[in-house]
Write an enzyme that holds these catalytic residues in place. Structure first.
Site, PDB file in Angstrom:
ATOM      1  N   LYS A   1     -39.478 -25.971 -37.486  1.00  0.00           N
ATOM      2  CA  LYS A   1     -40.121 -24.791 -38.169  1.00  0.00           C
ATOM      3  C   LYS A   1     -41.028 -23.525 -37.610  1.00  0.00           C
ATOM      4  O   LYS A   1     -42.261 -23.378 -37.097  1.00  0.00           O
ATOM      5  CB  LYS A   1     -41.049 -24.730 -39.447  1.00  0.00           C
ATOM      6  CG  LYS A   1     -41.447 -24.825 -40.312  1.00  0.00           C
ATOM      7  CD  LYS A   1     -42.261 -24.296 -41.523  1.00  0.00           C
ATOM      8  CE  LYS A   1     -43.045 -23.589 -42.338  1.00  0.00           C
ATOM      9  NZ  LYS A   1     -42.952 -21.815 -42.276  1.00  0.00           N
TER      10      LYS A   1
ATOM     11  N   ARG B   1     -37.866 -11.548 -46.061  1.00  0.00           N
ATOM     12  CA  ARG B   1     -38.097 -12.587 -47.546  1.00  0.00           C
ATOM     13  C   ARG B   1     -38.645 -11.748 -48.426  1.00  0.00           C
ATOM     14  O   ARG B   1     -38.867 -12.095 -50.114  1.00  0.00           O
ATOM     15  CB  ARG B   1     -38.757 -13.639 -47.307  1.00  0.00           C
ATOM     16  CG  ARG B   1     -38.477 -15.007 -48.312  1.00  0.00           C
ATOM     17  CD  ARG B   1     -39.625 -16.195 -47.754  1.00  0.00           C
ATOM     18  NE  ARG B   1     -40.555 -15.540 -48.818  1.00  0.00           N
ATOM     19  CZ  ARG B   1     -42.003 -16.490 -48.420  1.00  0.00           C
ATOM     20  NH1 ARG B   1     -41.993 -17.202 -47.680  1.00  0.00           N
ATOM     21  NH2 ARG B   1     -41.932 -16.596 -49.392  1.00  0.00           N
TER      22      ARG B   1
END
Lengths: 340, 532
Positions: free
Chosen positions: B230, B250
């Site tokens: 991650k 995002r």
């Protein structure tokens, strides 16, 4: 100085008594029955007639003496009289006169007449000791009639969906105003035990109030459907409140003026209903007393005091232990909604 | 505008998502189309450009009310929101304009004002103030100051729309994404399929993962899952369509200009491709700490020096569109295969594959996860191999499995009042570690305590402040807290010489005294271990 600021509270040396002391003393003159002003442990309490039964209910048996508004008495040669402060039932400003000096201690006060607490009286003085709970210009209240109308509309809207309206306000003062606001709806009103106790004490002082029912374990769901419940802020988010489901919660407090506070309470509505003077109320009163010196206690004391000095009125801050959080202490919730 | 102000009020006080959904859905039925387009724009982060600074707004409010500037400041710090402070301070309307403009009307006026002088802006804004009630002033000020955060996610807004028009939420989410101008787009155009102008830049809504809230064993057989690191960067999409390259974050911000490194991909990527991945600084295929990226993202113009000091790569982990075909419904396994072929075929250091971690058992993967910090990763991502690429935060197929944060014990030394639901409460704290007899501040933290604890600390601050510097109070150094954080980097902006990533309060250490806290030396050791 007719009054000095000690670690026990405001002390009048000439008369040898204290006003709203926060440590046990021999002789205490009490402005009103909220717990941060009327504390336990004094040997003698002097207060207004209406305040006496409230103190008895909260503090139990003590030596109490009561007088009416504008009925001066002498304590060791100091002339002492009480004058309506408009904050809650029985709340009084305390006027002291000695050697040509007049001091007034406001206690907590509200300038708009709420119809229950007595109409605030401006008392001319040389030195005024004022509270400053809402001593910032962001705090300016709507008229009571308009707020009451908003509360009734909210309750009516909830009742249309068969929801119970739970209205939060501290048990002495605010609860009775909420009751007055919703009485014209002629719906059943249920109250929390703390509100019930204060209600009984006020009735015993000979003051008429609309009828209420106490919430008990026997109160049925059917009775509560679409009704109104008045509770102190300790009830917020507690298991006690869940029995009213489905319900909507509103908080009545001057702090509701700021959106963040409403959100912090997770309330469905916040009504800006306060028992304190707003910014203009504070300034107007200070001006009207004609005081040369103004001491500012609990609240936004540094802001109000600085503002007065800049406007040419001598002023200083005083540190007190007022502005406690009686009804929130246990829930630790909003620090700011206490007995404002 | 009144209807919009009422909507904002309802959204601000509603406690449940359903209530918010209903309020929005009702608004979408009753409002006119121009206003609807703007509401969609505002709630998806498309505000008009800011035309005036906060300090001018404050000054005009001070001029109108005649209050001293310090009292305005004091009020602002108590309210914690500039738009609201001004709304509370301004006098009630002299002559309320019953009609007023519509929401779209005001916003379009503001766009016209953009190129005007401050005097003309002042005239317009103060005359609006004079005609509005408090609630409207608040909303109007919010439009002026931006940051329209009122407790409604884009998802709620999209769901409310889906309730009222005959389209699914995911279709709406896609149609309202990308690059469109609310001033020139009609409601019809925005939501219709046969959009006359094709927007080649349009990204797909991101699929987001939840934090793993169980043991990995409970996820089932390990062979059904794909594991990756991650990464700690900016989630982004790279789009190549119509021979043009677009980079989206995002937050649905078009960031193409910010990362000139990616321009080479315009020539290298085939047309009709959308990649999902992480924007991260990297050197020789190895990711670098996020702190480096932060020095770049705030800037309007990226300098040559930035490019040299902080080279950026794109670590791709998914393929959403290939040959102009939306392939989100294909299983991850298939998408991954195509992604690998594509990336390996291009073979350019700016485009990396986010590696798949090979593992046979959950205990083995658990052990691998411990290496995360050394690899400048926050932990692992677990993705079901058969999963489609979904919309938004959905439980079940994608999980983030973060490592435990680093922690340090520190004492609170400054406090400031918070914002929003923490208005008028001391909730923003600065913490210090020991350096010999001295205390050295090293971080701020705003979150991690319960409302009850905040109330207790607030009371402590009020009773134990030493000095007041504007809104900041210095506090008796007495309360000890455990601060958790995700990473640590060197910084010359802080006295302590370190900057923490995502600091928050993890515990109030009522069992510890300021003598027990960590030292600057401890922090420096952590920097040595994890910050290089």
């Amino acid at each position: 100085m007719l009054l000095s600021f000690t670690d026990k509270g405001l002390y009048c040396a000439a008369g040898d008594f204290y006003i709203d002391p926060w440590r046990p003393v021999n002789k205490a003159v009490i402005t009103h029955a909220h717990s941060d002003h009327a504390r336990w442990g004094h040997k003698y309490y002097l207060c207004h007639h209406y305040t006496k039964p409230l103190l008895q209910a909260r503090l139990g048996d003590n030596y109490y003496e009561s007088i009416g508004w504008n009925e001066p008495i002498y304590i060791n040669g100091v002339k002492v009289s009480l004058h309506p402060a408009g904050h809650i039932i029985g709340s009084s400003q305390i006027r002291l006169e000695h050697g040509g000096e007049v001091w007034v201690v406001s206690g907590d006060y509200k300038t708009e007449d709420d119809g229950i607490s007595g109409a605030f009286e401006v008392v001319p003085c040389h030195t005024f000791i004022t509270e400053s709970t809402f001593g910032l210009p962001i705090y300016n209240w709507k008229k009571q009639a308009g707020i009451y109308e908003d509360i009734r509309q909210w309750v009516t809207h909830n009742a249309e969906q068969f929801n119970t309206s739970v209205i939060i306000g501290y048990s002495l003062g605010k609860a009775q105003r909420i009751l007055t606001a919703v009485a014209p709806l002629e719906k059943p009103v249920y109250v929390h035990g703390a509100v019930w106790n204060m209600h009984q004490a006020i009735l015993s002082a000979g003051i008429a109030l609309p009828q209420v029912h106490r919430v008990t374990p026997e109160t049925t769901k059917a009775e509560l459907k679409g009704s109104i419940v008045i509770a102190p802020s300790s009830a917020e988010g507690s298991p006690w409140i869940r029995r009213f489901s489905p319900y909507n919660v509103a908080v009545c407090s001057g702090w509701m003026q700021v959106r963040g506070n409403v959100r912090r309470h997770n309330a469905d509505a916040g009504f800006v209903l306060s028992d304190h003077a707003d910014w203009n109320g504070l300034l107007g009163t200070i001006q009207a007393t004609g005081a040369e010196r103004v001491y500012v206690t609990h609240g936004f004391q540094s802001a109000l005091s600085r503002y007065l000095n800049e406007k040419g009125i001598w002023s200083a801050e005083v540190k007190t232990e007022y502005g406690g959080e009686e009804e929130n202490a246990e829930s630790g919730k909003a620090v700011n909604t206490a007995e404002e | 505008m009144k209807a919009f102000a009422a909507l904002v009020h309802t959204l601000g006080t509603s406690t449940g998502t359903n209530e918010k959904l209903d309020a929005l859905a009702n608004y979408f039925v009753t409002a006119d189309d121009r206003d609807k387009v703007w509401v969609i724009a505002l709630f998806s982060g498309r505000r008009p450009k800011r035309i005036i600074s906060s300090s001018w707004l404050s000054q005009w409010c001070i001029d109108i009310t005649g209050l001293p500037a310090w009292l305005f400041e004091e009020s602002y710090h108590t309210v914690g929101d500039l738009a609201e402070t001004i709304a509370l301070l301004l006098p009630p309307p002299v002559m309320e304009n019953q009609e007023g403009h519509t929401l779209a009307g005001y916003l379009e006026q503001l766009i016209l004002l953009e190129k005007q002088t401050d005097t003309i802006k002042r005239q317009f804004i103060t005359s609006c103030w004079r005609q509005m009630q408090r609630e409207e002033i608040f909303v109007f000020n919010k439009l002026l100051t931006g940051g329209f955060r009122i407790g409604v996610s884009q998802k709620t807004m999209v769901n409310a729309l889906a309730k009222k028009i005959n389209l699914s939420a995911s279709v709406i989410a896609h149609r309202i994404s990308g690059n469109w101008n609310p001033a020139t787009t009609s409601f019809e155009q925005l939501l219709s399929e046969h959009n006359t102008q094709i927007d080649y830049s349009k990204p797909y809504p991101f699929y987001l993962a939840h934090q793993l809230d169980k043991t990995p064993e409970q996820l089932g057989a390990p062979e059904e899952w794909q594991a990756e690191w991650k990464w700690d960067g900016i989630r982004g999409q790279i789009i190549k369509r119509n021979n043009e390259l677009f980079v989206w974050s995002r937050g649905e911000e078009l960031m193409t200009e910010k990362f000139p490194e990616y321009q080479v991909l315009q020539a290298l990527l085939p047309d009709g491709v959308v990649l999902d991945g992480e924007i991260i600084p990297a050197a020789q295929n190895m990711p670098l700490p996020f702190a480096l990226l932060q020095t770049r993202i705030g800037r309007k113009n990226v300098t040559k020096k930035n490019l040299e000091e902080t080279p950026i790569a794109f670590f791709a982990y998914d393929l959403l569109e290939y040959q102009y075909e939306d392939c989100r419904e294909q299983p991850l396994e298939t998408r991954r295969k195509h992604l690998e072929q594509l990336v390996q075929g291009i073979n350019h250091p700016v485009l990396q594959l986010s590696a798949v971690i090979a593992f046979n058992s959950w205990p083995q993967l658990t052990a691998i996860r411990e290496e995360a910090r050394q690899r400048v990763a926050e932990g692992l991502m677990l993705k079901r191999k058969s999963s489609a690429y979904q919309v938004g935060r959905k439980v079940g197929d994608w999980w983030k499995w973060k490592i435990d944060p680093l922690t340090i014990d520190a004492v609170m030394i400054y406090a400031q009042k918070g914002h929003g639901r923490r208005s008028n409460l001391y909730t923003d704290y600065t913490f210090a570690v020991k350096d010999g007899d001295k205390l050295v501040s090293f971080t701020k933290a705003y979150s991690g305590l319960t409302d009850k604890e905040f109330a207790q600390v607030d009371a402590f601050v009020k009773n134990n402040s030493i000095e007041k510097f504007g809104p900041v109070r210095t506090v008796k150094p007495q309360l000890v807290f455990e601060i958790a954080f995700e990473g640590i980097a060197a910084s010359n902006r802080h006295k302590s010489g370190v900057a923490l990533r995502f600091p928050r309060i993890s515990r109030w250490r009522t069992d510890k005294t300021p003598d027990d806290i960590n030292t600057l030396e401890d922090l420096k050791k952590m920097l040595e271990l994890y910050g290089k």
